[in-house]
Design a protein around this motif. Structure first.
Motif, PDB file in Angstrom:
ATOM      1  N   ALA A 168       0.835  -1.195   0.000  1.00  0.00           N
ATOM      2  CA  ALA A 168       0.000   0.000   0.000  1.00  0.00           C
ATOM      3  C   ALA A 168       0.876   1.253   0.000  1.00  0.00           C
ATOM      4  O   ALA A 168       0.580   2.227  -0.703  1.00  0.00           O
ATOM      5  CB  ALA A 168      -0.921  -0.003   1.212  1.00  0.00           C
ATOM      6  N   ALA A 169       1.961   1.244   0.757  1.00  0.00           N
ATOM      7  CA  ALA A 169       2.870   2.385   0.788  1.00  0.00           C
ATOM      8  C   ALA A 169       3.550   2.565  -0.565  1.00  0.00           C
ATOM      9  O   ALA A 169       3.749   3.694  -1.029  1.00  0.00           O
ATOM     10  CB  ALA A 169       3.914   2.197   1.878  1.00  0.00           C
ATOM     11  N   SER A 170       3.884   1.468  -1.219  1.00  0.00           N
ATOM     12  CA  SER A 170       4.507   1.540  -2.539  1.00  0.00           C
ATOM     13  C   SER A 170       3.553   2.157  -3.559  1.00  0.00           C
ATOM     14  O   SER A 170       3.948   3.022  -4.351  1.00  0.00           O
ATOM     15  CB  SER A 170       4.915   0.141  -2.993  1.00  0.00           C
ATOM     16  OG  SER A 170       5.392   0.157  -4.307  1.00  0.00           O
ATOM     17  N   LYS A 171       2.312   1.734  -3.540  1.00  0.00           N
ATOM     18  CA  LYS A 171       1.331   2.294  -4.470  1.00  0.00           C
ATOM     19  C   LYS A 171       1.067   3.769  -4.173  1.00  0.00           C
ATOM     20  O   LYS A 171       0.877   4.571  -5.080  1.00  0.00           O
ATOM     21  CB  LYS A 171       0.025   1.503  -4.408  1.00  0.00           C
ATOM     22  CG  LYS A 171       0.137   0.135  -5.042  1.00  0.00           C
ATOM     23  CD  LYS A 171      -1.187  -0.588  -5.038  1.00  0.00           C
ATOM     24  CE  LYS A 171      -1.041  -1.952  -5.694  1.00  0.00           C
ATOM     25  NZ  LYS A 171      -2.326  -2.650  -5.767  1.00  0.00           N
ATOM     26  N   ALA A 172       1.071   4.128  -2.888  1.00  0.00           N
ATOM     27  CA  ALA A 172       0.869   5.528  -2.518  1.00  0.00           C
ATOM     28  C   ALA A 172       2.033   6.382  -3.001  1.00  0.00           C
ATOM     29  O   ALA A 172       1.834   7.505  -3.474  1.00  0.00           O
ATOM     30  CB  ALA A 172       0.706   5.651  -1.010  1.00  0.00           C
ATOM     31  N   ASP A 173       3.249   5.863  -2.901  1.00  0.00           N
ATOM     32  CA  ASP A 173       4.418   6.596  -3.379  1.00  0.00           C
ATOM     33  C   ASP A 173       4.360   6.797  -4.898  1.00  0.00           C
ATOM     34  O   ASP A 173       4.682   7.863  -5.405  1.00  0.00           O
ATOM     35  CB  ASP A 173       5.706   5.868  -3.013  1.00  0.00           C
ATOM     36  CG  ASP A 173       6.050   6.000  -1.546  1.00  0.00           C
ATOM     37  OD1 ASP A 173       5.484   6.893  -0.885  1.00  0.00           O
ATOM     38  OD2 ASP A 173       6.887   5.213  -1.061  1.00  0.00           O
ATOM     39  N   LYS A 174       3.944   5.766  -5.608  1.00  0.00           N
ATOM     40  CA  LYS A 174       3.822   5.896  -7.063  1.00  0.00           C
ATOM     41  C   LYS A 174       2.748   6.919  -7.416  1.00  0.00           C
ATOM     42  O   LYS A 174       2.895   7.678  -8.364  1.00  0.00           O
ATOM     43  CB  LYS A 174       3.488   4.547  -7.695  1.00  0.00           C
ATOM     44  CG  LYS A 174       4.643   3.585  -7.681  1.00  0.00           C
ATOM     45  CD  LYS A 174       4.268   2.253  -8.282  1.00  0.00           C
ATOM     46  CE  LYS A 174       5.419   1.275  -8.195  1.00  0.00           C
ATOM     47  NZ  LYS A 174       5.074  -0.049  -8.714  1.00  0.00           N
ATOM     48  N   GLY A 175       1.662   6.933  -6.653  1.00  0.00           N
ATOM     49  CA  GLY A 175       0.593   7.902  -6.884  1.00  0.00           C
ATOM     50  C   GLY A 175       1.064   9.323  -6.610  1.00  0.00           C
ATOM     51  O   GLY A 175       0.691  10.252  -7.318  1.00  0.00           O
ATOM     52  N   MET A 176       1.892   9.506  -5.600  1.00  0.00           N
ATOM     53  CA  MET A 176       2.411  10.835  -5.289  1.00  0.00           C
ATOM     54  C   MET A 176       3.375  11.311  -6.378  1.00  0.00           C
ATOM     55  O   MET A 176       3.396  12.483  -6.729  1.00  0.00           O
ATOM     56  CB  MET A 176       3.127  10.827  -3.938  1.00  0.00           C
ATOM     57  CG  MET A 176       2.180  10.707  -2.754  1.00  0.00           C
ATOM     58  SD  MET A 176       3.020  10.574  -1.177  1.00  0.00           S
ATOM     59  CE  MET A 176       3.928  12.094  -1.133  1.00  0.00           C
ATOM     60  N   ASP A 177       4.170  10.393  -6.932  1.00  0.00           N
ATOM     61  CA  ASP A 177       5.109  10.758  -7.993  1.00  0.00           C
ATOM     62  C   ASP A 177       4.373  11.207  -9.253  1.00  0.00           C
ATOM     63  O   ASP A 177       4.776  12.140  -9.916  1.00  0.00           O
ATOM     64  CB  ASP A 177       6.022   9.575  -8.325  1.00  0.00           C
ATOM     65  CG  ASP A 177       7.002   9.288  -7.204  1.00  0.00           C
ATOM     66  OD1 ASP A 177       7.231  10.177  -6.355  1.00  0.00           O
ATOM     67  OD2 ASP A 177       7.538   8.156  -7.165  1.00  0.00           O
TER      68      ASP A 177
END
Length: 55
Positions: A40-49
């Protein structure tokens, strides 16, 4: 007297094995939960990028 000692040793071994199995189940559950948090944190980071590059 020797039979009593053998029976006690077997019961202690059974309790240790039961504790080991319970530990495996609890450890596996915690591991899956931690893995879900990491994904979930990985997907959130990709979304922020992606939102940063659009601005």
């Amino acid at each position: 007297m020797q039979r009593i000692c053998v029976v006690k040793r077997r019961s202690i071994g059974g309790i240790a094995l039961l504790g080991f199995i319970i530990g495996l189940i609890i450890g596996g559950t915690v591991e899956v939960f931690a893995m879900c948090l990491c994904r979930a944190a990985s997907k959130a980071d990709k979304g922020m990028d992606s939102t940063d590059s659009e601005e």
